[in-house]
Design an enzyme around this catalytic site. Sequence first.
Site, mmCIF file in Angstrom:
data_model
loop_
_atom_site.group_PDB
_atom_site.id
_atom_site.type_symbol
_atom_site.label_atom_id
_atom_site.label_comp_id
_atom_site.label_asym_id
_atom_site.label_seq_id
_atom_site.Cartn_x
_atom_site.Cartn_y
_atom_site.Cartn_z
ATOM 1 N N HIS A 131 -12.667 43.752 71.167
ATOM 2 C CA HIS A 131 -13.182 44.732 70.198
ATOM 3 C C HIS A 131 -14.106 45.688 70.945
ATOM 4 O O HIS A 131 -15.194 45.300 71.360
ATOM 5 C CB HIS A 131 -13.956 43.979 69.087
ATOM 6 C CG HIS A 131 -14.514 44.883 68.020
ATOM 7 N ND1 HIS A 131 -15.524 44.504 67.172
ATOM 8 C CD2 HIS A 131 -14.188 46.136 67.659
ATOM 9 C CE1 HIS A 131 -15.802 45.482 66.333
ATOM 10 N NE2 HIS A 131 -15.015 46.491 66.610
ATOM 11 N N HIS A 182 -11.781 46.902 57.743
ATOM 12 C CA HIS A 182 -11.858 46.764 59.207
ATOM 13 C C HIS A 182 -12.655 45.552 59.661
ATOM 14 O O HIS A 182 -12.627 45.205 60.836
ATOM 15 C CB HIS A 182 -12.429 48.026 59.839
ATOM 16 C CG HIS A 182 -13.921 48.066 59.939
ATOM 17 N ND1 HIS A 182 -14.743 47.923 58.852
ATOM 18 C CD2 HIS A 182 -14.740 48.247 61.000
ATOM 19 C CE1 HIS A 182 -16.002 48.018 59.252
ATOM 20 N NE2 HIS A 182 -16.026 48.206 60.544
ATOM 21 N N GLY A 183 -13.394 44.926 58.772
ATOM 22 C CA GLY A 183 -14.185 43.786 59.222
ATOM 23 C C GLY A 183 -15.215 43.386 58.205
ATOM 24 O O GLY A 183 -15.060 43.672 57.022
#
Length: 477
Positions: free
Chosen positions: A233, A400-401
């Site tokens: 990431h 996204h998270g």
Amino acid sequence: MIEGIKKIGDYEWELPIGFVEGMHVPGRFFLSEKLTGTLEEGALHQLANVATMPGIIRNSLAMPDIHWGYGFPIGGVAAFEYESGVISPGGVGFDINCGVRLLTTPLTPGDLIKKKEILDALYDAVPVGVGARSSLRFSEKQLETMMTEGTAFAVGEGFGNKDDILHCEEQGGMKGAEPAFVSKKARSRGVPQCGTLGAGNHFLEIQVAQEIYDEPAAKAYGLEKGQICMMVHCGSRGLGHQVCTDHLQILEQATRKYHINLPDKQLACAPLTSPEGKAYYGGMAAAANYAWANRQIITHQIRSVLTRLCGIAYDDIRLVYDVAHNVAKIEEHDVDGKRTKVCVHRKGATRAFGPDCQDVPPDYAHIGQPVIIPGSMGSSSYLLKGTDVAMDRTFGSTCHGAGRVLSRSQAKKKLQGKTIRETLGRSGIMIKAPHDGAIAEEAPDAYKSSSEVVSVVHNLGISRLVARLEPLGVIKG
DNA sequence: ATGTTC
């Protein structure tokens, strides 16, 4: 709940036109009852503010990981009609093409006897932290090609194989990149940082595929239960940050030049067809390609370490996919039954194209695009698949998270890096970071539960669960 | 996120 909001479904809420003055379309966000406590009023105002921008189509959207950001909320998705709409750096974020990739290996947890040695070697091979510099030396000319070609540049230099290119969103290289719109200052930051991880929530993890929810999809993506995986990431480092900073200044002037009224200066934008708008798009795409090359070079370093220490073949470490979380793209979508050219801003949101959509790799076409959702430090990450529902409802986008609930400073005040390291260590998760402060800022308690965020997008159907990955070793910047 | 308030 905040006043003026309408609940319109189990996981769906509306900000009606008029929530702030000048909205062209309603705002819409996705959340479970459980997550409503994490909702920030400031982020909702930002969502409404985006709806005042010229050419916005259908809705200003936010995913369940919504939180307050620069201008646009993080977790935000906004599509603008190409001819009449605008482009805005605030809709992309400072870390252009911050993104994540997932690699599979032929290893199982039993093969990780040398886990500490592997983590140490990865830590040596991939520099981490703010301002980290790479031992690799790229020339100005190579940087130019990197910005034009992205992943293909890195593979051409020997940092990967042909399959890697096919298994990236946009094949790891956006067309329309124009390095001419990347300043000298941005380049000088980019040259020494290529091949580095960065800081904050960026990480490199050793993971295990703990649970498979969708066997056919997992099989197509080449993932099996119990398999050791690697997740990366990171983004475009100082280069992307500088591109954003440089163009914000230009677009603040352009906002006035084109008489665009905005409720917040941080929404600075320009018509997509204007010279200023095109310049930002070209520079942003160049920074996005730099980020793809960066993740590719880091992939090569991972492969080098694992082949050396685990005796596995380079090409047996496969790239499942690589997604962007922070980018604006020209795409075609069905709007009121008509195929329309639009610019989709995804800021802390992931593309989630369904089966047989453009740009989904041929070997995944029958399933849909892989969607990779990284967890916060020490928590689960998820692999999902894109869907037709996303194409219909969110311009092919999902979350996204996890999304922050504590600011960096709050987290550092409240939480102890050493304690977190020990707690995670007891559950078998080994962490390497430059200092304990970096661990406190990224503590699991500083984030919303990623499993709750993922369950919302799964239940809505804007992406569907394929697998859950659990961390075994973490490298943090 | 970020040569972490150029």
